[in-house]
Design an enzyme around this catalytic site. Structure first.
Site, short mmCIF file in Angstrom:
data_model
loop_
_atom_site.label_atom_id
_atom_site.label_comp_id
_atom_site.label_asym_id
_atom_site.label_seq_id
_atom_site.Cartn_x
_atom_site.Cartn_y
_atom_site.Cartn_z
N ASN A 207 -32.99 47.92 4.58
CA ASN A 207 -31.90 48.86 4.88
C ASN A 207 -30.57 48.16 4.67
OD1 ASN A 207 -31.03 51.40 6.16
ND2 ASN A 207 -30.47 50.16 7.95
N GLU A 272 -28.30 56.14 8.28
CA GLU A 272 -27.27 55.99 9.33
C GLU A 272 -26.04 56.83 9.01
OE1 GLU A 272 -26.41 51.88 10.28
OE2 GLU A 272 -28.50 51.27 10.08
N ASP A 274 -22.82 58.75 8.80
CA ASP A 274 -21.64 59.29 9.47
C ASP A 274 -20.49 59.24 8.48
OD1 ASP A 274 -20.89 56.57 9.65
OD2 ASP A 274 -21.40 56.45 11.78
#
Ligand code: 9MR
Length: 477
Positions: A207, A272, A274
Site C-alpha cells: 500500500n 484511504e 479523502d
C-alpha cells in the site's frame, strides 16, 4: 446482497440511525444528519461486487451516530490506528489486541469485511523497535514474528492485509526505513511469505500514497510488484491510498494507472480515499469535491480487478487532515455534523451508474442474470473456522471449461444465514445461497479455479457441502 431479508434489516437499521442521531444531537449538541439515501452505499457497492469501506477510529465506536453510519453505509472496515505495530506490540513480545478485536467483533456483528492495516511500516513503530539496536538476523526474526503473530490472530477474520506500507520514496527508490537499511529489499518478500503462511486465504497487499497516477514513485512500485510476482512471492494486491486535493484529481490517469497494475494479474483497491480542500469550505468547493470523488470511484469501477474503495474517515469531524495540513480539511463524505455531503451522493451515484442499484428483488421485472453455462466441475467447500453462532467458509471450484461469468449455488443448514462474502456477489433465498462472479473474477480458463469465501451467522456451515456451478452439481474435490 440482493435478498429481501437483508434489505429489510438495513431499512430498519437506517431508521435506527435517524432515531439515534436525533438522540445524539441532544447529547453532543450538533444537529441530526439528514437521512442518508436508500439504498445505502454498501447496498449499491455490493451489487457491483465491490466493497465500500471506511477507516474506523476505535474511540468513536461508542458514539451511536458514528457507529450507525459505519455499520449501515459500509461493508468493509479498516482500523485507522488500532492494528498498527505500536498499538499491537507496545512492548516486545507483549501484544495488545483490544482495539483490533473490538473492530473485528464490530465487523462480524455487522456483516462486514475487515481490511487489516498495517503490518510493516516505518511509521508508528513502537519505541523498543524504533530505538532498539538489533543484529540483522534478529531484526528479520522480529519482523516475521510480528507478521506471523498478527496475521494468525486474525486468521479468517481479516480478509485483506496491508502487509507492507509506504515502502517508497517519491523518486521510486525504496525508503531508507530501519527495515530497508538493515535487511535490504528482502524484508518485503519475507513479510509477504510470513503473512501467507499464517493465513493462506487472506489477500496480501502493498500500500502506498502518491502512487495513484503514473509517476516516478508508482513506476518504482510497479517494478517491485512485477518482480515479486515473477519471483513467486505471494502478493495479491496493490493499495492506492488516494489522499487527494480538491480540483487536482485526474480520473483518467488514475484509471490507467490502476489498470497497468491490474494487468500484472493483481487485485487493486482504493484504500484511504479523502479529498481535502482549503478551509473554509463553500458550496462550489463541495461540488468540485463531489466530482473528484466521482472521478476516483469511476476509475476503480472501470477496472474489473479493482475490488473496492475505502474512505479514510467517515466525517470531517474525525479526519486526520486538519491535524497535518494547516488550513485544510473537509476531506470526507460526511460533514462535521455527520450529514452526508455531495461527495457521499457522488460515491453512490458512481456505484449505481456501474450497475449497482440492487432494485427490488420482489419485482418480477428484476429476475436477475441468467445462469451462464458451465461444463464439468469439482468443488472444495471448507469450513476453516467455526464458533457457536457462525463460521468462515472458503470454496474453491475447478471448472472443466472456460467461463466468462459464473454462478455457484449451495445450501446452508436450516437456521444458518449468510453474513458476508468476498470475491463474489452473494444472495440467499431460503437455505440456498447463490454466488455470482465479482467484476474482477468472472473470466476463468478451462481447468482454472474460482475461489470465494463467506461468513455465516446463526450457526456454522457444514464441511464438504455440495456446490453446483451454472446449475450442474460439482464433484467433491
Ligand atoms: O489517520 C491516521 C492518523 O490518525 C494517525 O495519527 C497517522 C499516524 O501516522 O496515521 C493516519 O493514517 C495514515 C495511514 O495509516 C497510512 N497512510 C496515511 C494515513 C494518513 O496519515
Amino acid at each position: 446482497m440482493r435478498q429481501h431479508r437483508v434489505r429489510t434489516v438495513r431499512r430498519l437499521a437506517r431508521a435506527a440511525v435517524a432515531a439515534s442521531a436525533a438522540a445524539a444531537a441532544l447529547t453532543f449538541g450538533f444537529s441530526a444528519p439528514s437521512q442518508a439515501a436508500d439504498p445505502s452505499l454498501r447496498e449499491v457497492a455490493e451489487s457491483t461486487g465491490r466493497f465500500i469501506g471506511t477507516a474506523v477510529n476505535d474511540g468513536l465506536l461508542s458514539n451511536g451516530t458514528y457507529s450507525d453510519i459505519v455499520s449501515t453505509e459500509f461493508d468493509s472496515v479498516t482500523a485507522e490506528n488500532a492494528m498498527k505495530w505500536e498499538a499491537v506490540e507496545p512492548q516486545r513480545g507483549q501484544f495488545n489486541w483490544a482495539g483490533g478485536d473490538r473492530l473485528v467483533q464490530f465487523a462480524q456483528a455487522n456483516d462486514q469485511l475487515v481490511y487489516g492495516h498495517t503490518l510493516v511500516w516505518h511509521s508508528q513503530m513502537p519505541g523498543w523497535l524504533q530505538n532498539g539496536s538489533f543484529s540483522n538476523s534478529e531484526l528479520r526474526t522480529i519482523v516475521t514474528d510480528h507478521v506471523t503473530t498478527q496475521v494468525s490472530r486474525y486468521k479468517d477474520k481479516v480478509q485483506r492485509w496491508d502487509v507492507v506500507n509506504e515502502a517508497f520514496n517519491e523518486d521510486g527508490s525504496l525508503r531508507q526505513s530501519k527495515f530497508y537499511q538493515q535487511l535490504g529489499a528482502s524484508y518485503i518478500a519475507d513479510s509477504f511469505r510470513a503473512a501467507r503462511a499464517a493465513d493462506p486465504d487472506a489477500k496480501l497487499f502493498i500500500n502506498d500514497y502518491n502512487t495513484e497516477t503514473a509517476n516516478a514513485k508508482s513506476d518504482g512500485l510497479y517494478r517491485l510488484v512485477r518482480d515479486l510476482k515473477a519471483q513467486g512471492v505471494p502478493i495479491d494486491g496493490v493499495g492506492f491510498q488516494n489522499h487527494l486535493i480538491v480540483g487536482q484529481v485526474n480520473g483518467q490517469a488514475i484509471r490507467q494507472n490502476l489498470q497497468r497494475f491490474a494487468d500484472l494479474g493483481l487485485e487493486v483497491a482504493v484504500t484511504e480515499l479523502d479529498i481535502r480542500m482549503r478551509m473554509p469550505s463553500d458550496s462550489s468547493k463541495l461540488q468540485q469535491q463531489a466530482r473528484d470523488y466521482r472521478a476516483v470511484a469511476d476509475a476503480c469501477l472501470a477496472v474489473s480487478r479493482c475490488s473496492g474503495i475505502t474512505v479514510w474517515g467517515v466525517s470531517d469531524r474525525d479526519s486526520w487532515v486538519p491535524d497535518v495540513f494547516d488550513g485544510e480539511g473537509a476531506a470526507c463524505p460526511w460533514d462535521e455534523n455527520y450529514r452526508p455531503k455531495p461527495a457521499y451522493d457522488a460515491l453512490r451515484d458512481a456505484f449505481v451508474a456501474a450497475g449497482g442499484d440492487p432494485g427490488d428483488p420482489d419485482d418480477p421485472d428484476n429476475p436477475g442474470d441468467p445462469d451462464p453455462p458451465t461444463g464439468d466441475c469439482s468443488a472444495a467447500f471448507t469450513v476453516s473456522n467455526r464458533w457457536d453462532t457462525g463460521s468462515v467458509v472458503s470454496v474453491t471450484i475447478r471448472t472443466g471449461q472456460a467461463l466468462n461469468g459464473w454462478r455457484a449455488q449451495f445450501d446452508l443448514p436450516a437456521g444458518v444465514n449468510l453474513a458476508n462474502g468476498w470475491n463474489g456477489a452473494f444472495s440467499q433465498s431460503g437455505r440456498t445461497v447463490t454466488v455470482s462472479n465479482a467484476a474482477y473474477n468472472g473470466t476463468v480458463s478451462a481447468g482454472g479455479t474460482i475461489s470465494f469465501g463467506f461468513q455465516t451467522s446463526g450457526g456454522a456451515a457444514q464441511d464438504g457441502t455440495r456446490v453446483s456451478l451454472g446449475g450442474q452439481e460439482c464433484a467433491a474435490g
